[in-house]
Scaffold this motif. Structure first.
Motif, PDB file in Angstrom:
ATOM      1  N   ARG A  94      45.471  54.238  38.049  1.00  0.00           N
ATOM      2  CA  ARG A  94      44.503  54.165  36.837  1.00  0.00           C
ATOM      3  C   ARG A  94      44.209  52.898  36.556  1.00  0.00           C
ATOM      4  NH1 ARG A  94      47.554  58.585  33.488  1.00  0.00           N
ATOM      5  NH2 ARG A  94      49.515  56.984  34.202  1.00  0.00           N
ATOM      6  N   PHE A  95      45.406  52.007  36.601  1.00  0.00           N
ATOM      7  CA  PHE A  95      45.052  50.531  36.329  1.00  0.00           C
ATOM      8  C   PHE A  95      44.004  49.918  37.108  1.00  0.00           C
ATOM      9  CE2 PHE A  95      45.970  46.044  36.350  1.00  0.00           C
ATOM     10  CZ  PHE A  95      45.867  45.855  34.919  1.00  0.00           C
ATOM     11  N   VAL A  96      44.441  49.991  38.571  1.00  0.00           N
ATOM     12  CA  VAL A  96      43.325  49.512  39.685  1.00  0.00           C
ATOM     13  C   VAL A  96      42.048  49.808  39.376  1.00  0.00           C
ATOM     14  CG1 VAL A  96      42.856  49.400  42.053  1.00  0.00           C
ATOM     15  CG2 VAL A  96      45.376  49.214  40.966  1.00  0.00           C
ATOM     16  N   ILE A  97      41.887  51.155  39.249  1.00  0.00           N
ATOM     17  CA  ILE A  97      40.562  51.751  39.201  1.00  0.00           C
ATOM     18  C   ILE A  97      39.754  51.558  37.699  1.00  0.00           C
ATOM     19  CG2 ILE A  97      39.256  54.006  38.875  1.00  0.00           C
ATOM     20  CD1 ILE A  97      41.439  55.496  40.613  1.00  0.00           C
ATOM     21  N   GLY A  98      40.638  51.195  36.627  1.00  0.00           N
ATOM     22  CA  GLY A  98      39.974  50.812  35.613  1.00  0.00           C
ATOM     23  C   GLY A  98      39.662  49.733  35.617  1.00  0.00           C
ATOM     24  N   THR A  99      40.427  48.628  36.215  1.00  0.00           N
ATOM     25  CA  THR A  99      40.073  47.165  36.256  1.00  0.00           C
ATOM     26  C   THR A  99      38.696  46.992  37.126  1.00  0.00           C
ATOM     27  OG1 THR A  99      42.285  46.660  36.078  1.00  0.00           O
ATOM     28  CG2 THR A  99      40.773  44.676  36.918  1.00  0.00           C
ATOM     29  N   PHE A 100      38.764  47.695  38.277  1.00  0.00           N
ATOM     30  CA  PHE A 100      37.372  47.678  39.140  1.00  0.00           C
ATOM     31  C   PHE A 100      36.134  47.993  38.371  1.00  0.00           C
ATOM     32  CE2 PHE A 100      34.648  50.038  41.949  1.00  0.00           C
ATOM     33  CZ  PHE A 100      34.131  48.985  42.733  1.00  0.00           C
ATOM     34  N   PHE A 101      36.451  49.460  37.744  1.00  0.00           N
ATOM     35  CA  PHE A 101      35.057  49.733  37.150  1.00  0.00           C
ATOM     36  C   PHE A 101      34.802  49.125  35.952  1.00  0.00           C
ATOM     37  CE2 PHE A 101      35.855  53.525  39.629  1.00  0.00           C
ATOM     38  CZ  PHE A 101      34.453  53.986  39.866  1.00  0.00           C
ATOM     39  N   ALA A 102      35.706  48.486  34.966  1.00  0.00           N
ATOM     40  CA  ALA A 102      35.205  47.514  33.939  1.00  0.00           C
ATOM     41  C   ALA A 102      34.819  46.190  34.515  1.00  0.00           C
ATOM     42  CB  ALA A 102      36.658  47.145  33.170  1.00  0.00           C
ATOM     43  N   ILE A 103      35.150  45.565  35.493  1.00  0.00           N
ATOM     44  CA  ILE A 103      34.549  44.495  36.162  1.00  0.00           C
ATOM     45  C   ILE A 103      33.032  45.013  36.317  1.00  0.00           C
ATOM     46  CG2 ILE A 103      34.593  42.792  37.923  1.00  0.00           C
ATOM     47  CD1 ILE A 103      37.737  42.874  37.435  1.00  0.00           C
ATOM     48  N   LEU A 104      33.027  46.037  37.296  1.00  0.00           N
ATOM     49  CA  LEU A 104      31.675  46.376  37.895  1.00  0.00           C
ATOM     50  C   LEU A 104      30.667  46.723  36.504  1.00  0.00           C
ATOM     51  CD1 LEU A 104      29.916  47.120  40.065  1.00  0.00           C
ATOM     52  CD2 LEU A 104      31.009  49.458  39.527  1.00  0.00           C
ATOM     53  N   GLY A 105      31.057  47.353  35.431  1.00  0.00           N
ATOM     54  CA  GLY A 105      30.217  47.494  34.189  1.00  0.00           C
ATOM     55  C   GLY A 105      29.903  46.275  33.748  1.00  0.00           C
ATOM     56  N   VAL A 106      30.792  45.204  33.432  1.00  0.00           N
ATOM     57  CA  VAL A 106      30.062  44.015  33.033  1.00  0.00           C
ATOM     58  C   VAL A 106      29.298  43.443  33.782  1.00  0.00           C
ATOM     59  CG1 VAL A 106      31.245  41.758  32.316  1.00  0.00           C
ATOM     60  CG2 VAL A 106      32.534  43.826  31.638  1.00  0.00           C
ATOM     61  N   VAL A 107      29.487  43.428  34.832  1.00  0.00           N
ATOM     62  CA  VAL A 107      28.533  42.534  35.976  1.00  0.00           C
ATOM     63  C   VAL A 107      27.050  43.432  35.884  1.00  0.00           C
ATOM     64  CG1 VAL A 107      28.089  42.268  38.452  1.00  0.00           C
ATOM     65  CG2 VAL A 107      30.276  41.775  37.434  1.00  0.00           C
ATOM     66  N   LEU A 108      27.247  44.660  35.751  1.00  0.00           N
ATOM     67  CA  LEU A 108      25.846  45.461  35.567  1.00  0.00           C
ATOM     68  C   LEU A 108      25.135  45.218  34.474  1.00  0.00           C
ATOM     69  CD1 LEU A 108      26.734  48.837  37.229  1.00  0.00           C
ATOM     70  CD2 LEU A 108      24.851  46.938  37.976  1.00  0.00           C
ATOM     71  N   ILE A 109      25.875  44.816  33.137  1.00  0.00           N
ATOM     72  CA  ILE A 109      25.642  44.758  31.860  1.00  0.00           C
ATOM     73  C   ILE A 109      24.978  43.277  31.819  1.00  0.00           C
ATOM     74  CG2 ILE A 109      26.006  44.444  29.403  1.00  0.00           C
ATOM     75  CD1 ILE A 109      27.754  46.893  29.800  1.00  0.00           C
ATOM     76  N   ALA A 110      25.557  42.363  32.423  1.00  0.00           N
ATOM     77  CA  ALA A 110      25.195  40.838  32.130  1.00  0.00           C
ATOM     78  C   ALA A 110      24.175  40.408  33.162  1.00  0.00           C
ATOM     79  CB  ALA A 110      26.642  40.063  32.454  1.00  0.00           C
ATOM     80  N   VAL A 111      24.099  41.027  34.410  1.00  0.00           N
ATOM     81  CA  VAL A 111      23.100  40.472  35.178  1.00  0.00           C
ATOM     82  C   VAL A 111      21.844  41.414  34.927  1.00  0.00           C
ATOM     83  CG1 VAL A 111      22.442  40.410  37.552  1.00  0.00           C
ATOM     84  CG2 VAL A 111      24.525  40.035  37.067  1.00  0.00           C
ATOM     85  N   PRO A 112      20.681  40.601  34.514  1.00  0.00           N
ATOM     86  CA  PRO A 112      19.410  41.364  34.137  1.00  0.00           C
ATOM     87  C   PRO A 112      18.736  42.049  35.481  1.00  0.00           C
ATOM     88  CG  PRO A 112      19.014  38.973  34.280  1.00  0.00           C
ATOM     89  CD  PRO A 112      20.528  39.108  34.589  1.00  0.00           C
ATOM     90  N   GLY A 113      18.504  43.208  35.354  1.00  0.00           N
ATOM     91  CA  GLY A 113      18.048  44.111  36.429  1.00  0.00           C
ATOM     92  C   GLY A 113      16.815  44.504  36.238  1.00  0.00           C
TER      93      GLY A 113
ATOM     94  N   ALA B 271      37.042  51.293  30.698  1.00  0.00           N
ATOM     95  CA  ALA B 271      38.070  51.418  29.585  1.00  0.00           C
ATOM     96  C   ALA B 271      38.899  52.776  29.317  1.00  0.00           C
ATOM     97  CB  ALA B 271      37.179  51.013  28.415  1.00  0.00           C
ATOM     98  N   LEU B 272      38.365  53.949  29.689  1.00  0.00           N
ATOM     99  CA  LEU B 272      39.192  55.132  29.474  1.00  0.00           C
ATOM    100  C   LEU B 272      40.295  55.109  30.455  1.00  0.00           C
ATOM    101  CD1 LEU B 272      39.442  58.033  28.488  1.00  0.00           C
ATOM    102  CD2 LEU B 272      38.070  58.597  30.367  1.00  0.00           C
ATOM    103  N   MET B 273      40.127  54.838  31.795  1.00  0.00           N
ATOM    104  CA  MET B 273      40.968  54.448  32.832  1.00  0.00           C
ATOM    105  C   MET B 273      42.081  53.400  32.451  1.00  0.00           C
ATOM    106  SD  MET B 273      40.605  56.888  34.836  1.00  0.00           S
ATOM    107  CE  MET B 273      41.441  56.808  36.417  1.00  0.00           C
ATOM    108  N   LEU B 274      41.539  52.355  31.991  1.00  0.00           N
ATOM    109  CA  LEU B 274      42.992  51.334  31.456  1.00  0.00           C
ATOM    110  C   LEU B 274      43.567  51.701  30.385  1.00  0.00           C
ATOM    111  CD1 LEU B 274      40.541  47.977  31.931  1.00  0.00           C
ATOM    112  CD2 LEU B 274      42.719  48.737  33.139  1.00  0.00           C
ATOM    113  N   TRP B 275      42.972  52.737  29.469  1.00  0.00           N
ATOM    114  CA  TRP B 275      43.645  53.166  28.193  1.00  0.00           C
ATOM    115  C   TRP B 275      44.449  54.114  28.610  1.00  0.00           C
ATOM    116  CZ3 TRP B 275      43.391  58.020  26.161  1.00  0.00           C
ATOM    117  CH2 TRP B 275      43.913  58.407  24.994  1.00  0.00           C
ATOM    118  N   LEU B 276      44.215  55.038  29.610  1.00  0.00           N
ATOM    119  CA  LEU B 276      45.322  56.039  30.285  1.00  0.00           C
ATOM    120  C   LEU B 276      46.443  55.378  30.881  1.00  0.00           C
ATOM    121  CD1 LEU B 276      42.792  58.782  31.650  1.00  0.00           C
ATOM    122  CD2 LEU B 276      44.413  58.970  29.516  1.00  0.00           C
TER     123      LEU B 276
END
Length: 65
Positions: A9-28, A51-56
């Protein structure tokens, strides 16, 4: 030698959190039939899932001795 078990869950949460930040930060681009930025909306959902996966994962570490 003692092996350290990594919580998936920590690995999955970290991956999706980074991916989400990149999608928000890069104008599309805007999708043809929408008015809002699709990448930012999808990034927010992906970041929330990460964030949910990291919290779990953190909650699971505190529960196990």
């Amino acid at each position: 030698m003692k092996a350290v078990a990594q919580d998936l869950r920590f690995v999955i949460g970290t991956f999706f959190a980074i991916l989400g930040v990149v999608l928000i930060a890069v104008p599309g681009e805007h999708a043809p039939l929408t008015t809002g930025p699709v990448n930012a909306e999808a990034g927010a959902c992906i970041l929330a899932f990460g964030a949910l996966m990291l919290w779990l994962a953190i909650r699971g570490r505190k529960a196990t001795p």
